[in-house]
Design an enzyme around this catalytic site. Structure first.
Site, PDB file in Angstrom:
ATOM      1  N   SER A   1       3.078  70.482  79.617  1.00 50.03           N
ATOM      2  CA  SER A   1       3.062  71.369  78.444  1.00 50.03           C
ATOM      3  C   SER A   1       3.242  70.685  77.106  1.00 50.03           C
ATOM      4  O   SER A   1       3.099  71.325  76.069  1.00 50.03           O
ATOM      5  CB  SER A   1       4.137  72.448  78.590  1.00 50.03           C
ATOM      6  OG  SER A   1       3.710  73.437  79.488  1.00 50.03           O
TER       7      SER A   1
ATOM      8  N   SER B   1       1.883  74.702  77.625  1.00 51.15           N
ATOM      9  CA  SER B   1       2.436  75.869  76.985  1.00 51.15           C
ATOM     10  C   SER B   1       2.841  75.664  75.532  1.00 51.15           C
ATOM     11  O   SER B   1       3.048  76.639  74.818  1.00 51.15           O
ATOM     12  CB  SER B   1       3.656  76.340  77.769  1.00 51.15           C
ATOM     13  OG  SER B   1       4.714  75.406  77.639  1.00 51.15           O
TER      14      SER B   1
ATOM     15  N   LYS C   1       9.897  74.812  68.905  1.00 51.52           N
ATOM     16  CA  LYS C   1       9.295  75.675  69.924  1.00 51.52           C
ATOM     17  C   LYS C   1      10.251  76.827  70.198  1.00 51.52           C
ATOM     18  O   LYS C   1      11.471  76.625  70.270  1.00 51.52           O
ATOM     19  CB  LYS C   1       9.041  74.862  71.199  1.00 51.52           C
ATOM     20  CG  LYS C   1       8.288  75.635  72.293  1.00 51.52           C
ATOM     21  CD  LYS C   1       7.895  74.731  73.468  1.00 51.52           C
ATOM     22  CE  LYS C   1       7.152  75.511  74.552  1.00 51.52           C
ATOM     23  NZ  LYS C   1       6.719  74.649  75.680  1.00 51.52           N
TER      24      LYS C   1
END
Lengths: 95, 486
Positions: free
Chosen positions: B175, B151, B76
């Site tokens: 998330s 997210s 990420k």
């Protein structure tokens, strides 16, 4: 609780955010909605409850006061927008 | 090759059926073919990946390899990676080349994993749909007109489409779990403090925790094992040995007691999701799990509590972006204040600005007690609800992960409060600091849905064991979106 456009401008100033004039109205509406949702908290009975800042019962760990990091000024300044002679440049602060 | 589990990939590497270089090249080729339509990667680090793959092949040849050596992954884009742009979904950091590695990047590199690239995400991890990214929305591989959740939208989309076998992710209010549920993946957020936050760009420091999204509980356990552990560089890292998350996966789960919070099964869940979650409960019952209704009476206050605590911490964390030391700098500012304001006004997108303003407001003089202090007290009540349940003989808690299947792009983008309610079932675990995970439990009109397990502090091994046993009895997690299956 509702936020007026004037209050939004004030909060944006405190947060050092330059808003476009056309953003102020929608932000006022949206922030009012969010605060309206958040207002449900005021009904909770929290008498005698201690605030919880953190999920773990821990105290701040201390370490020996010895140098652990190498000097990497050049690396860190390489990613700065503007530097000169090892210093960060900003617009003139003192007239 | 892209459908193999980590254990199968590791066996393939050991038995020389393919090399890490070949495996890496195969994934890079898939990214090249498919990611144009998904947008899960913001940076592909092909050269770095092939170098790591060669090093892994050398380690395997020398007999110096662990299970993860030579296995590719996606990171990420919230984790700092030396020499590679780390943008956190924001224009603010569009040109930010990290000068150091996050601890988890260091750990996974050391394990020999091969980083394929950096994955798209909502700006500063603020969002539930991956629509707030400066790099554009990510499509859900199950239906490209729908969001992947957020997210960690890039992380889940990449794994779900077979553009990496596993990915790192972070979870401040859901998330990891909500996007995992929306893309048929297994995602775990461990106990707060279990995985180092060093080098993970901060959103809300008392809630942020790193974890994994994977195609099975077994894959997730293996990577989480390598990420976990004490780190002196993170002042909230927990000094406690890491449990063995992998060797207990095969244990029987007969006799475990799982609590079903009645508040989580009240109105709010879509009927299709409810049906799938109830089927999951029936499956676990057949495996010998006992279920008991419990109450978490303060859970309806999770979302309002979170939307005080998280923005307050965010407004403070994001004060560091000043246009001076790194990040976006506005052109031609005449004063320091103008430089701050314009750099932040230009560099941050609307959702980040909203949260900074909410945070600034609730922390400001005259409102602090009514909002911030009150929210911290309610946070304690939410935490006490969990403590009571676990003290009362509950081993784990089960509920839905998300209220519905993936929604269409734009559906919630003008209504922040509607968007925030996506995280209604996931936020409480962050507020309490306990571990939680989501795993697939079937489909509603062809779209995946998941259920959530929450556990007491440091009960990751037990949670993963239950998830693994459930996945031995079901095949939902092995389903692929048609377009990416072959």
């Amino acid at each position: 609780m509702s936020l007026s456009p004037e209050q939004v401008r004030q909060v944006a100033h405190l947060a050092r955010l330059q808003l476009n004039p056309e953003q102020v109205e929608p932000y006022a509406r949206q922030l009012t909605d969010i605060l309206g949702m958040v207002d449900r908290l005021s009904a909770a009975d929290t008498a005698g409850v201690s605030p919880m800042a953190h999920p773990l019962d821990m105290v701040q760990r201390l370490r020996p006061d010895v140098i652990s990091e190498a000097d990497r000024r050049d690396d860190y300044q390489a990613i700065a927008p503007e530097t000169q002679d090892g210093l960060y440049l900003v617009p003139k602060v003192i007239e | 090759m892209h459908k193999l589990s980590i254990a199968e990939l590791a066996a393939g590497l050991r038995e020389k059926r393919f090399s890490s270089r070949e495996l890496t090249q195969a994934y890079l080729k898939r990214i090249d073919s498919f990611d144009g339509a998904i947008n899960s990667y913001v940076t592909v680090t092909a050269e770095r990946a092939l170098k790591q793959a060669d090093a892994a092949d050398a380690r395997i040849a020398a007999g110096d390899a662990g299970l993860l050596t030579g296995i590719p992954l996606g990171q990420k884009d919230i984790f700092c990676t030396t020499g590679v742009r780390t943008a956190c979904g924001s224009q603010m950091l569009d040109k930010f080349i990290a000068p150091y590695d996050a601890t988890i990047v260091e750990k996974l590199d050391a394990a020999g994993m091969v980083m394929l690239g950096k994955l798209n995400m909502d700006e500063f991890a603020m969002g539930s749909s991956n629509e707030t990214s400066f790099y554009g929305p990510v499509s859900n591989p199950w239906d490209k007109t729908r969001v992947p959740g957020g997210s960690s939208g890039g992380s889940v989309a990449a794994v779900a489409a077979g553009l990496c076998p596993v990915a790192t992710a972070t979870d401040t209010g859901g998330s990891i779990r909500q996007p995992a549920a929306l893309t048929n993946l297994t995602g775990i957020k461990p106990t707060y403090g279990r995985v180092s936050r060093y080098g993970m760009i901060a959103f809300a420091s008392s809630l942020d925790q790193a974890g994994v999204v994977a195609r099975s509980a077994e894959d997730a356990a293996q990577v989480l094992q390598a990420m976990s552990g004490f780190d002196a560089k993170d002042s909230t890292s927990v000094e406690r040995p890491v449990d063995d998350l992998v060797s207990g996966l095969g244990q029987s789960i007969k006799g475990l007691t799982i609590g079903l919070p009645k508040e989580y099964f009240a109105d709010g869940m879509a009927p299709g999701v409810r049906a799938r979650v109830e089927e999951a409960i029936a499956t676990l019952t057949r495996l010998g799990v006992n279920f008991r209704e419990i109450s978490l009476p303060n859970s309806p206050l999770s979302v309002p509590t979170y939307y005080v605590v998280a923005p307050a911490e965010a407004s403070s964390n994001l004060a560091r972006f000043d246009g001076v030391r790194y990040g976006h700098r506005a052109e031609g500012a005449k004063s320091l204040e103008e430089l701050y304001k314009r750099s932040r006004g230009e560099g941050f997108g609307a959702e980040v600005q909203r949260r900074i303003m909410i945070g600034t407001y609730v922390l400001s003089h005259g409102y602090y007690d009514a909002y911030y202090l009150q929210a911290q007290k309610v946070r304690r009540l939410i935490y006490d609800d969990f403590k009571r349940a676990f003290a009362d003989g509950i081993d784990l808690i089960l509920g839905p992960t998300a209220t519905d299947v993936a929604f269409k792009f734009g559906q919630n983008s003008d209504d922040p409060v509607a968007m925030y309610l996506n995280d209604i079932y996931t936020i409480a675990a962050n507020l309490a600091g306990i571990p939680a995970m989501s795993l697939p439990c079937g489909f509603v009109d062809g779209l995946p849905t998941g259920f959530q397990l929450m556990g007491n502090f440091f009960s990751e091994a037990r949670m993963l064991n239950v998830a693994h046993q459930y996945q031995q009895a079901t095949d939902f997690h092995t389903q692929w979106p048609t377009e990416y299956a072959s």
